[in-house]
Design a protein around this motif. Structure first.
Motif: not given
Ligand code: MEV
Length: 436
Positions: A258-280
């Motif tokens: 319901x809140x884009x300000x929280x959503x940006x951080x929520x999705x950032x946390x997802x990308x923590x994992x995703x980008x780490x494997x994408x980079x590796x």
């Protein structure tokens, strides 16, 4: 008066790595030790990296950690993650352990279809032009496929043509989408080459002119999905029951919904994992990031408000069920994945047999990462775990020997005083045996 320095160095690209380094040494008065921080690790060497980008002077090593416990579609994986942020690898491993207790991740992916765009301008009759272009679908696909017989040989190639009429402040644009099955490649080169090849024909058919011919990173036809059940009884935490933790995670997830300000951080946390494997794995993390965030906004039903890339629900038994869906344009052939020695080793370690399988693993890691963040945030908060790692760094900096680190970290965390001066005092006390 300090002497003016000019960054206009003609022929920098023609210099050897050693010569370029000498220039840097002069430029910034780098010491030999500082220069040595650019050195290539023996297992990688300069040769390949020097050919990957321009003006190479060294390499920038990121820590590579291995996430354990991942079980996806009944197959076990050790997942390499390249990332500078502490806690990410541990959190992914912990979440994967809980998902494993619920049967592991189930993951799928769509066919690896990428979109190429050709922008047509000054088209006098956009609606009719659209029909004229669609009428030539078969010959357009054939012309596109003639550009990449190897891709066609391996079962990929151009599959469909779509035409959109897009109003703009500079007049109506006719946008042609070429849908290309990229198989195990990221697809950028194949798609861009095909779009460039089709552009003159498309311009002629439209009666206008072609401008951009380029892949779209909003890869809505190359999606990866994963889901997992996190058993309720495994989520109990201190005085909170598993059922309470499930409710707390659902509240945390709904905040992002319901809140884009929280959503940006929520999705950032997802990308923590995703980008780490994408980079590796040597893939283009900017393409994946851009696609993920645009997808999160694009799929919002209420007019462009960003949505979480994950979803959480309770199943009939009260367990927490998480799922994720996002574009995952990653490849195994072409690009850095095939040439970078560390990326190659990581792909072998993963044991993935196709780009689609890699996409599924990455989606599962994204879900694990997000679940771990929500669980921590909705229970003890994120700082305790972070502080422990921070305290570990401080303890080592304060001079703690390996066998002293755990005890010192414990005291720093208990005191909520993670400072180098206090770490030195506590270390003294520990050594004198006078601590609390
Ligand atoms: C930190 O890198 C990521 C988190 O902020 C993600 C989240 O808040 O969901 C912990």
């Amino acid at each position: 008066m300090s002497e003016e320095r000019s960054s206009e160095i003609s022929g920098f690209y023609r210099l050897s790595i050693e010569e370029r380094r000498r220039k840097l040494k002069e430029w910034a008065s780098l010491t030999d030790a500082e220069l040595a921080a650019y050195d290539f690790p023996p297992g990688v060497g300069a040769g390949i990296l020097d050919r990957m980008i321009e003006n190479v002077v060294g390499c920038f090593p990121l820590p590579l950690g291995i996430a354990t416990n991942f079980r996806i579609n009944a197959k076990d994986y050790l997942v390499p993650m390249a990332i500078e942020e502490p806690s990410v690898v541990a959190a992914a491993s912990n979440a994967a352990k809980l998902a494993r207790a619920g049967g592991g991740f189930a993951a799928q992916s769509s066919t690896p279809v990428m979109i190429g765009q050709v922008q047509l301008l000054d088209v006098p009759d956009p609606a009719a032009a659209r029909i004229r272009i669609l009428a030539e679908r078969d010959s357009l696909l054939a012309a596109a496929n003639a550009k990449d017989p190897m891709l066609v040989k391996f079962g990929g190639g151009a599959r469909e043509v779509e035409v959109r009429i897009v109003p703009s402040p500079r007049g109506t644009m006719v946008i042609v989408h070429l849908l290309v099955d990229a198989r195990d490649a990221g697809g950028m080169n194949a798609v861009n080459t095909m779009c460039e090849a089709l552009a003159p024909t498309l311009a002629r058919l439209s009666g206008g002119r072609a401008l951009l011919r380029i892949i779209s990173n909003l890869a809505v036809f190359r999606l990866a999905r994963a889901s997992a059940t996190f058993p309720r009884e495994k989520l109990a935490d201190g005085e909170r029951t598993g059922a309470e933790v499930v409710e707390a995670i659902l509240d945390a997830y709904t905040f992002a919904l319901v809140d884009p300000f929280r959503c940006a951080t929520h999705n950032k946390g997802i990308m923590n994992g995703i980008s780490a494997v994408v980079v590796a794995t040597g893939n283009d993390f900017r393409a994946v990031e851009s696609g993920a965030h645009t997808f999160a906004a694009f799929h919002a039903e209420d007019g462009g408000v960003v949505k979480p890339l994950t979803t959480y629900e309770k199943d009939a038994q009260g367990n927490l069920v998480g799922s994720i869906e996002l574009p995952m344009p990653v490849g195994l052939i072409g690009g850095a994945t095939a040439v970078h020695p560390t990326a190659r080793a990581n792909v072998k370690l993963l044991g993935v047999r196709s780009a689609s399988e890699l996409a599924q693993v990455i989606a599962a890691v994204g879900l694990a990462q997000n679940f771990a963040a929500l669980r921590a945030l909705a229970t003890e908060g994120i700082q305790r775990g972070h502080m422990e790692l921070h305290a570990r760094n401080i303890a080592v900096t304060a001079g703690a020997k390996p066998e002293e680190v755990d005890a010192l970290v414990q005291r720093l965390v208990d005191e909520h005083a993670i400072r180098i001066d206090r770490a030195r005092e506590l270390l003294e006390e520990l050594r004198r045996g006078t601590g609390p």
